[in-house]
Design a protein around this motif. Structure first.
Motif, PDB file in Angstrom:
ATOM      1  N   LEU A 129       0.750  -1.441  -0.227  1.00  0.00           N
ATOM      2  CA  LEU A 129       0.014   0.189   0.229  1.00  0.00           C
ATOM      3  C   LEU A 129       0.571   1.654   0.053  1.00  0.00           C
ATOM      4  N   VAL A 130       0.391   2.065  -0.756  1.00  0.00           N
ATOM      5  CA  VAL A 130       1.188   3.249  -1.045  1.00  0.00           C
ATOM      6  C   VAL A 130       0.485   4.833  -1.270  1.00  0.00           C
ATOM      7  N   VAL A 131       0.607   5.495   0.186  1.00  0.00           N
ATOM      8  CA  VAL A 131      -0.100   6.481   0.578  1.00  0.00           C
ATOM      9  C   VAL A 131       0.870   8.210   0.452  1.00  0.00           C
ATOM     10  N   ARG A 132       0.601   8.965  -0.428  1.00  0.00           N
ATOM     11  CA  ARG A 132       0.908  10.348  -0.641  1.00  0.00           C
ATOM     12  C   ARG A 132      -0.163  11.293   0.357  1.00  0.00           C
ATOM     13  N   PRO A 133       0.228  11.746   0.740  1.00  0.00           N
ATOM     14  CA  PRO A 133      -0.382  12.857   2.037  1.00  0.00           C
ATOM     15  C   PRO A 133      -0.660  14.018   1.115  1.00  0.00           C
ATOM     16  N   PHE A 134      -1.333  14.733   1.209  1.00  0.00           N
ATOM     17  CA  PHE A 134      -1.457  16.145   0.778  1.00  0.00           C
ATOM     18  C   PHE A 134      -2.218  17.589   2.659  1.00  0.00           C
ATOM     19  N   LEU A 135      -0.343  18.253   2.528  1.00  0.00           N
ATOM     20  CA  LEU A 135      -0.674  19.367   3.220  1.00  0.00           C
ATOM     21  C   LEU A 135      -0.932  20.736   2.375  1.00  0.00           C
ATOM     22  N   SER A 136      -1.545  21.517   3.258  1.00  0.00           N
ATOM     23  CA  SER A 136      -2.033  22.509   3.028  1.00  0.00           C
ATOM     24  C   SER A 136      -1.211  23.851   4.110  1.00  0.00           C
ATOM     25  N   THR A 173       2.819  16.068  12.077  1.00  0.00           N
ATOM     26  CA  THR A 173       3.024  14.895  12.997  1.00  0.00           C
ATOM     27  C   THR A 173       2.005  14.113  12.278  1.00  0.00           C
ATOM     28  N   ALA A 174       3.118  13.008  11.676  1.00  0.00           N
ATOM     29  CA  ALA A 174       2.758  11.726  11.286  1.00  0.00           C
ATOM     30  C   ALA A 174       3.182  10.523  11.907  1.00  0.00           C
ATOM     31  N   PHE A 175       2.540   9.305  12.113  1.00  0.00           N
ATOM     32  CA  PHE A 175       2.692   8.896  13.370  1.00  0.00           C
ATOM     33  C   PHE A 175       2.543   6.877  12.285  1.00  0.00           C
ATOM     34  N   THR A 176       2.968   6.248  11.992  1.00  0.00           N
ATOM     35  CA  THR A 176       3.374   4.998  10.937  1.00  0.00           C
ATOM     36  C   THR A 176       4.121   4.264  10.656  1.00  0.00           C
ATOM     37  N   THR A 177       2.702   2.889  10.782  1.00  0.00           N
ATOM     38  CA  THR A 177       3.426   1.681  10.784  1.00  0.00           C
ATOM     39  C   THR A 177       4.682   1.652   8.897  1.00  0.00           C
ATOM     40  N   GLY A 178       4.555   2.222   8.478  1.00  0.00           N
ATOM     41  CA  GLY A 178       4.682   2.756   6.891  1.00  0.00           C
ATOM     42  C   GLY A 178       5.940   3.381   7.194  1.00  0.00           C
ATOM     43  N   VAL A 179       6.299   3.125   5.652  1.00  0.00           N
ATOM     44  CA  VAL A 179       8.428   4.269   5.398  1.00  0.00           C
ATOM     45  C   VAL A 179       8.312   4.908   5.296  1.00  0.00           C
ATOM     46  N   SER A 208       2.414  17.756  -1.766  1.00  0.00           N
ATOM     47  CA  SER A 208       2.782  16.438  -0.890  1.00  0.00           C
ATOM     48  C   SER A 208       4.239  16.164  -0.711  1.00  0.00           C
ATOM     49  N   PRO A 209       4.565  16.226   1.082  1.00  0.00           N
ATOM     50  CA  PRO A 209       6.080  15.974   0.958  1.00  0.00           C
ATOM     51  C   PRO A 209       6.794  14.622   0.086  1.00  0.00           C
ATOM     52  N   GLY A 210       5.736  13.735   0.304  1.00  0.00           N
ATOM     53  CA  GLY A 210       6.466  12.404  -0.062  1.00  0.00           C
ATOM     54  C   GLY A 210       5.384  10.899   0.229  1.00  0.00           C
ATOM     55  N   THR A 211       5.192   9.913   0.004  1.00  0.00           N
ATOM     56  CA  THR A 211       5.127   9.159   0.217  1.00  0.00           C
ATOM     57  C   THR A 211       5.497   8.198   1.425  1.00  0.00           C
ATOM     58  N   ILE A 212       4.467   7.602   1.954  1.00  0.00           N
ATOM     59  CA  ILE A 212       4.687   6.567   2.962  1.00  0.00           C
ATOM     60  C   ILE A 212       3.779   4.705   2.660  1.00  0.00           C
ATOM     61  N   THR A 213       4.728   4.048   2.773  1.00  0.00           N
ATOM     62  CA  THR A 213       4.549   2.504   2.178  1.00  0.00           C
ATOM     63  C   THR A 213       4.698   1.411   3.328  1.00  0.00           C
ATOM     64  N   PHE A 214       3.445   0.811   3.205  1.00  0.00           N
ATOM     65  CA  PHE A 214       3.578   0.024   4.062  1.00  0.00           C
ATOM     66  C   PHE A 214       3.402  -1.743   2.694  1.00  0.00           C
ATOM     67  N   ALA A 215       3.799  -2.826   4.073  1.00  0.00           N
ATOM     68  CA  ALA A 215       3.379  -4.013   3.679  1.00  0.00           C
ATOM     69  C   ALA A 215       2.140  -4.165   3.895  1.00  0.00           C
ATOM     70  N   LEU A 216       1.283  -5.375   3.806  1.00  0.00           N
ATOM     71  CA  LEU A 216      -0.180  -5.809   4.068  1.00  0.00           C
ATOM     72  C   LEU A 216      -0.159  -6.642   3.823  1.00  0.00           C
ATOM     73  N   ASP A 217      -0.316  -6.949   5.397  1.00  0.00           N
ATOM     74  CA  ASP A 217      -0.371  -8.578   5.875  1.00  0.00           C
ATOM     75  C   ASP A 217      -1.306  -8.206   6.559  1.00  0.00           C
TER      76      ASP A 217
END
Length: 662
Positions: A129-136, A173-179, A208-217
């Motif tokens: 899973l890849v997530v790209r946040p949008f900030l303002s 602030t983001a807090f995540t199990t992804g990379v 959008s400062p970047g992406t956050i990637t997750f394994a799907l398990d």
């Protein structure tokens, strides 16, 4: 599933997340994290949304959609959306071509500016899973555009990512199990259909400062967003997965304690102000307004057993009485309070009466606190008798006159530039009903006000009856001209029969008023603000701000008036249990079902006067929810013999429980 239905999550501080069932952001206010820097005001939108997609060996599958310039929708995540539910929090289900289901959940933690998202799959798959946040990071009412000032740098410590795009404004602030992978880009020309329809700025660029990637398990992919607002540390030191389990467990328990979704909706509007509590008038546009607070308080607090909140609010507002008036609005950014309402203070008196009546059963208010409330009520009544701002004064006939040209003093005033759409200078009908009730309530501590109430009632009966229409004039001594009347058929007159502790009119005239209101004003969405056969009637709330303000009280439906209408309808039928059950079936159930389609669990601000009465305006409105709860819990209580039937009505509509009669 109505793809355009809107959901709302709140943090109890004035902050929120909101959006549509299909994930498209069609308002500048649709966001994942909007926070109140000085709760409940000074609101800033930090995280507007995100794109999300699944990458597999077979291809890339979007779980999101954005609206861009020219009406372009991209990516195509809406095509995979199979279901949306708003309870106990917003939950989306997407189906991949393989048949695997991806579930996305979003929940806010009550008491802190923290929103959490999680994705999990129905079965483990070889994908990511890849997530790209949008900030303002901008004022909630504004828009942002690409610039060279935005600071992209991220500070990463373990599972935590911090951005401070603009000095002096909140950090994200983001807090995540992804990379996290830094891939900074400006995304241009997001287009907001609702803002364009209102004639406002409708395009925005987001960072959008970047992406956050997750394994799907077999574990959820977790992404939380928060801020350093007011020094609140919403991100603890525990790991993101533990935080997700803790927040969802606590929120599930907290939300399960509410009797119905409507009761839980009420909780969204009762928020922190300093060390106390206040009521947000509506999301996403409004902060705490005096009139809205006092109208909503009976339902949001007293009908939901939140008496301590009502107690604190009424004591706090007692400090703000000035020359008999209470503020109608506290500005978002700390400007002086605005004393520009004739009815806010009168609704405060009504709220005090309801609170004290509830306390009377168990003596749960101290003599000292009661005297504070009594002092506020006395100051309001005395101030109006002496005369105060905007020519508010008791006239020679004992009725309350008010108004100067171009100033909006009643709930129904509307003005666009120099155009006064609904001039109500003089003696508006609902102001007299509120004034007479205030005098009778004040007699609890000062019996001399009863004479003034009787005198005003006699004048009301002789001056407001319009035999030709079989109902009441909307304003007498209109425009300050003695004897002039405004004969517009409007719902304001219902407050002379229902919705307040003491009816001003009873008997045949009261019955005829209710019949006119039902025949000409009632719709399944609430009451029209003007009868459809009036030449000034506007059936659709459309166009730019001038056109909309011109229609606001000229036929537009207002659901908050359901409280006065149903109370009046039941009263003229003797208050029988049969009348209460019929009113629940005939009026309240259809109204709640109507707004369930546009804002599940809530009731909105307004709707079109013409069928199909499409919901308009502010989608989540405090006094609409409050009056629906008040009429449900107080007016429509039925004897135990009818409980099963009443419960069936409530369950079918989301209306909640009905209980023993008064």
């Amino acid at each position: 599933m109505n793809h355009a239905a809107e959901w709302l999550e709140t943090d109890g501080r004035g902050g929120y997340a909101m959006g549509r069932a299909d994930g498209l952001r069609t308002r500048r206010y649709h966001s994942l994290l909007t926070v109140a820097r000085t709760p409940p005001t000074d609101r800033f939108t930090l995280v507007n949304g995100c794109d999300a997609w699944i990458e597999t060996a077979d291809g890339r599958y979007a779980l999101s959609a954005q609206r861009y310039g020219g009406g372009v929708t991209d990516p195509d995540g809406v095509t995979r959306l199979s279901d949306f539910q708003s309870e106990p929090w917003p939950t989306w289900r997407y189906r991949l071509p393989s048949g695997v289901e991806v579930v996305q959940e979003l929940v806010m933690r009550h008491g802190s500016p923290l929103v959490m998202l999680a994705w999990h799959v129905s079965e483990p798959i070889d994908a990511r899973l890849v997530v790209r946040p949008f900030l303002s990071v901008r004022d909630a009412h504004a828009s942002t555009h690409a610039n060279d000032v935005f600071a992209w740098d991220a500070t990463i410590v373990g599972s935590r990512i911090d951005w401070r795009p603009y000095g002096g404004l909140p950090a994200v602030t983001a807090f995540t199990t992804g990379v996290f992978t830094a891939e900074p880009h400006w995304y241009h020309n997001f287009e907001y259909d609702e803002e364009r329809a209102r004639g406002l700025e409708f395009r925005e660029d987001l960072a959008s400062p970047g992406t956050i990637t997750f394994a799907l398990d077999d574990r959820p992919a977790v992404l939380a967003f928060s801020s350093d607002t007011e020094g609140v540390n919403a991100i603890p030191t525990e790991d993101p997965l533990s935080l997700w389990h803790d927040v969802t467990h606590r929120e599930r328990e907290r939300r399960a304690a509410f009797a119905t979704p409507l009761h839980r909706a009420a909780d969204a509007y009762v928020v922190q102000r300093g060390l106390g509590r206040t009521i947000i008038a509506g999301y996403p546009w409004f902060a705490d307004w005096g009139r809205d607070t006092f109208i909503a308080l009976r339902g949001l607090c007293l009908a939901t057993n939140r008496r301590s909140d009502a107690h604190a609010m009424l004591l706090e507002w007692a400090r703000h009485v000035s020359d008999g008036m209470l503020p109608n609005r506290f500005a978002d950014f700390g400007a002086d309070a605005e004393y520009n309402s004739v009815d806010a203070a009168l609704w405060y008196v009504v709220a005090v009466e309801a609170f004290l009546r509830q306390c009377g059963a168990d003596g749960s208010i101290s003599a000292e606190d009661e005297m504070v409330l009594a002092g506020a009520v006395g100051s309001i009544v005395d101030g109006y008798i002496r005369g105060t701002r905007y020519r508010i004064h008791v006239d020679d006939d004992g009725l309350l006159a008010a108004g100067v040209a171009g100033v909006q003093l009643t709930w129904m005033d509307a003005k666009v530039g120099d155009w006064v759409v609904t001039p109500r200078v003089g003696k508006p009908v609902e102001i007299q009903a509120l004034w007479i009730n205030a005098l009778r309530i004040a007699a609890r501590w000062n019996a001399s006000t009863l004479h003034a109430a009787d005198r005003a009632t006699a004048a009301f009966e002789s001056r407001f009856w319009n035999e030709t229409a079989g109902c009441l004039f909307d304003v007498v001594d209109a425009d300050g001209v003695a004897g002039a009347v405004d004969a517009s058929v409007r719902p304001n007159q219902l407050l002379a029969v229902g919705g307040l502790p003491w009816p001003v009119l009873e008997g045949d005239r009261a019955r005829r008023i209710v019949e006119v209101a039902e025949a000409q004003l009632w719709t399944s969405a609430g009451l029209r603000s003007l009868a459809p056969d009036d030449p000034s009637y506007v059936g659709l709330y459309r166009g730019d701000m001038r056109e909309r303000d011109g229609a606001y009280h000229q036929g537009t439906v207002w659901p908050w008036l359901v409280g006065a209408f149903i109370d009046a309808w039941v009263r003229v039928r003797g208050g029988s249990d049969e009348a209460k059950l019929e009113a629940a079936h005939r009026f309240l159930s259809p109204l709640l079902a109507h707004y369930q389609q546009s804002a599940p669990g809530h009731v909105g601000e307004i709707a079109d006067g013409d069928a199909p009465h499409t919901s308009q305006g502010c989608p989540f409105q405090a006094w609409s929810v409050g009056e629906a709860l008040w009429v449900q819990e107080v007016v429509l209580r039925a004897e135990s013999a009818h409980d099963a039937a009443a419960q069936a009505v409530a369950t079918g509509s989301g209306a909640g429980r009905t209980r023993k009669a008064r």
